[in-house]
Design an enzyme around this catalytic site. Structure first.
Site, PDB file in Angstrom:
ATOM      1  N   ASP A 173       0.898  -1.231   0.054  1.00  0.00           N
ATOM      2  CA  ASP A 173      -0.154   0.065   0.346  1.00  0.00           C
ATOM      3  C   ASP A 173       0.777   1.461   0.190  1.00  0.00           C
ATOM      4  OD1 ASP A 173      -2.283   1.608  -0.155  1.00  0.00           O
ATOM      5  OD2 ASP A 173      -2.651   1.476   2.051  1.00  0.00           O
ATOM      6  N   ASN A 178       1.473   7.918   3.345  1.00  0.00           N
ATOM      7  CA  ASN A 178       2.057   6.616   3.565  1.00  0.00           C
ATOM      8  C   ASN A 178       2.921   6.767   3.594  1.00  0.00           C
ATOM      9  OD1 ASN A 178      -0.618   5.183   4.319  1.00  0.00           O
ATOM     10  ND2 ASN A 178      -0.259   3.471   3.094  1.00  0.00           N
TER      11      ASN A 178
END
Length: 707
Positions: A173, A178
């Site tokens: 991901d 992130n």
């Protein structure tokens, strides 16, 4: 057949998303949440075990992240807890533990480290280093337009991701949200919530389940092949981050997650330079290589990507090469076999039709070439016969003059004034025109004539020459040698000479000579008539005026020696005698390829003594498909046929410019294209447009049903 898009799952809790891309469970938990404010009126922060919660940094359906302070250690951390308590599913608990395990296995300066893992009042949590600079998604503008800074960030992230791969951790991901930035702007990989261990079987990841964020997923993730993911998936994620840093948007966007997944599977990302003109093309090449649909075409590892980026930063050439147009077309065809098959069928039909048309056209061209060459052979033989007839007329005039007793008696007495008077008399011929060097029509075909003795010395000439010309010796000339051979054989026959440059007036000519014999057959001298070069042979024009634009004829003769070559063998080469582009006395020497073809014609003749003015049997000819007229301004190639003029050594060339020969065929071809090919092509184009429109309508209908 297009691969159907799998059912997307919520990246926070793993539940199936609705058609609108929403997670019902996360919405319910959000509605039931009655968490008190973090900073109540009393001013005291909220407590969570040994931590005081200072600020909510982020939230989702599965967890929340707070900025917190450890009460005993006085250390500010990021605390992530699993919300829902007893409502948390087994899958959620597994993923929460997997995230802590994955992060705990890693020790890299660019990966956010885990400090503590625990549980408070039935709520699992873990703490990690607090990175104060925010995430990359909120700071994209800091990097836009700064290619070097972008490359530095990606190189650091690639090294960090490779560190995880070496320890069996696949992030799955990777996206700007992130990636956290510290105070110095250095990036750190965070949020291993959907990470998996490459060496462990994913019991909690079923085939067909989509894991990750749709806009940043690799095609294999979007297709639900979670069990078969490799490190190439994270390489794709790094490419997606690079794409957004360069363009300001993810590689694929749409109104719903389902549409995004379909685009990930079926379309190529828009080249970054089309969204942000002026970006560095090397970075674009690296980015698009990371975003290849086929994992095998991406970089073999995140380390390879890091090395490429570091190579770029050092100013060295990168190893990757941009995708060519042909490769893009081929991949589009693989993803869209139905429209590609339709277009290919139409293209194949057009190709076959074009090939057949070219074959037929080439056959017609070959037939037309053979027909034109055959016509030129016939014309060359006809013109050669006409020239030979004209030479016979000239030879008859020479014979009549040579038989006059008014020439023989002064020659026997060596009476030079009488011989000069005879030459003048042959020009005037008042008493009997039949005795003059004239044709039956009254015109003389000769520019000049003269008499030489048996040793080749000039005795008399008309027009009257300069004093230094009389007494010159021309025993080395071909016209003298030919007449001498006839005299020694007791043949009073004319001889047609090679072409030469006259020493009297520096003009090109050929000569007709005849030996002069006394009553006992003794050789006394030679009478020579000089014929000039030019556009016509007297009244004879070689080319038909009605066909001059299409077909022309040229007369050439072998070249005679000059005085410096006296006593040597006959020289090679040819001289143009008659050509429509020549003025009187003008000419042009020929050599090279055409001269070799002329030699081939002459070699085919076996000259019998005294047979110059007779046509050979069989009649040899040579054809040339790549000839070019040396005096014409028109470019070649030309189609030509060569034929001998009796046994004289002269050769006729009848020639046709190829473009003129095929002009009728070109006109016919244009008409065929206009009346046949254009409607056919329009029909094929219309059919292709109809098929394309039908396919696009089907795609839009399918997308409308999905939304």
């Amino acid at each position: 057949m297009t691969t159907p898009a799998p059912t997307p799952l919520c990246p926070q809790c793993g539940s199936n998303l609705s058609a609108a891309g929403l997670c019902p469970r996360c919405l319910l938990l959000g509605a039931l949440d009655e968490e008190p404010e973090l900073h109540p009126v009393s001013g005291l922060p909220s407590r969570f075990g040994d931590y005081e919660l200072l600020e909510l940094l982020g939230r989702g359906g599965m967890g929340r992240v707070y900025r917190a302070r450890h009460l005993r250690l006085e250390r500010v951390v990021a605390l992530k807890m699993l919300v829902g308590g007893g409502l948390a599913s087994e899958a959620e608990l597994h993923r929460f533990r997997a995230e802590t395990e994955a992060a705990a296995r890693l020790d890299h300066p660019s990966i956010v480290p885990i400090y503590e893992v625990g549980e408070h009042d039935g709520c699992p949590y873990f703490t990690m280093k607090y990175v104060e600079g925010g995430n990359l998604a909120d700071n994209l503008e800091r990097f836009r337009g700064n290619a070097r800074r972008v490359a530095e960030v990606l190189a650091v992230l690639a090294r960090a991701v490779h560190h995880g791969h070496q320890r069996g951790i696949l992030h799955r991901d990777l996206k700007p949200a992130n990636v956290l930035l510290d105070a110095g702007g250095r990036p750190h990989v965070a949020d291993f919530g959907v990470a998996r261990h490459l060496e462990k079987e994913a019991h909690h990841t079923r085939s067909g389940i989509v894991v990750g964020t749709p806009g940043y997923m690799s095609p294999e993730q979007a297709a639900g092949r979670s069990r078969n993911l490799t490190t190439a998936t994270d390489v794709y994620g790094l490419g997606a981050i690079l794409y957004e840093l360069l363009t300001g948007q993810p590689p694929f966007t749409a109104d719903t997650p389902t549409q995004v997944l379909r685009r990930v599977l079926e379309t190529e990302p828009t080249p970054p330079h089309q969204l942000a003109p002026g970006i560095d093309r090397d970075l674009e090449t690296l980015c698009l290589k990371c975003l290849e649909k086929d994992p095998a075409r991406r970089y073999g590892s995140a380390e390879e990507l890091a090395e490429e980026l570091e190579r770029y930063l050092r100013g060295e050439p990168i190893l990757a090469r941009p995708m060519g147009r042909a490769a893009r077309v081929w991949r589009w065809c693989r993803r869209h076999p139905v429209p590609a098959g339709l277009v290919g069928s139409i293209a194949w039909l057009l190709l076959v039709t074009a090939g057949a048309a070219i074959t037929v056209a080439q056959a017609q061209v070959d037939d037309r070439r053979r027909e034109e060459l055959s016509t030129n052979i016939y014309a060359a033989r006809t013109v050669a016969g006409t020239v030979l007839f004209k030479l016979e007329e000239y030879s008859d005039a020479i014979e009549r003059a040579a038989s006059s007793p008014r020439l023989r008696e002064p020659l026997l007495r060596h009476d030079l004034p009488a011989l000069q008077g005879f030459c003048r008399e042959m020009y005037e011929a008042h008493e009997d025109p039949r005795l003059g060097l004239k044709l039956p029509g009254g015109e003389s075909p000769f520019d000049s004539w003269f008499i030489v003795d048996a040793q080749g010395t000039v005795l008399a000439r008309w027009p009257e020459p300069s004093r230094d010309f009389l007494g010159k010796n021309f025993a080395w000339r071909d016209y003298f040698e030919g007449a001498k051979r006839n005299a020694l054989a007791q043949r009073v026959q004319p001889y047609i000479s090679r072409a030469f440059l006259s020493e009297a007036d520096d003009r090109h000519r050929f000569a007709i000579s005849i030996p002069l014999l006394d009553a006992e057959g003794g050789w006394r001298g030679v009478l020579v008539g000089m014929v000039g070069t030019g556009a016509t042979l007297g009244s004879l024009r070689l080319s038909d005026p009605d066909e001059a634009r299409h077909r022309t004829a040229v007369l050439v003769a072998p070249r005679d020696r000059n005085r410096s070559e006296a006593g040597q063998p006959a020289p090679g080469g040819y001289i143009i005698l008659l050509h429509e582009a020549l003025g009187h006395g003008e000419s042009l020497p020929l050599d090279g390829g055409l001269a070799r073809e002329l030699d081939e014609v002459r070699r085919s003749l076996t000259l019998a003594e005294g047979e110059q003015l007779r046509m050979p049997e069989p009649w040899p000819t040579v054809t040339l498909a790549e000839h070019r007229d040396p005096l014409a301004t028109r470019e070649g190639p030309w189609l030509a046929a060569l034929a001998p003029v009796g046994y004289t050594g002269f050769v006729i060339i009848v020639q046709t410019p190829a473009d003129a020969a095929f002009e009728m065929d070109k006109t016919l071809a244009r008409r065929l294209v206009l009346w046949g090919g254009v409607p056919f092509l329009l029909g094929e184009a219309l059919l292709g447009l109809v098929l394309w429109s039908a396919w696009r309508a089907t795609v839009r209908w399918r997308e409308s049903r999905e939304t």
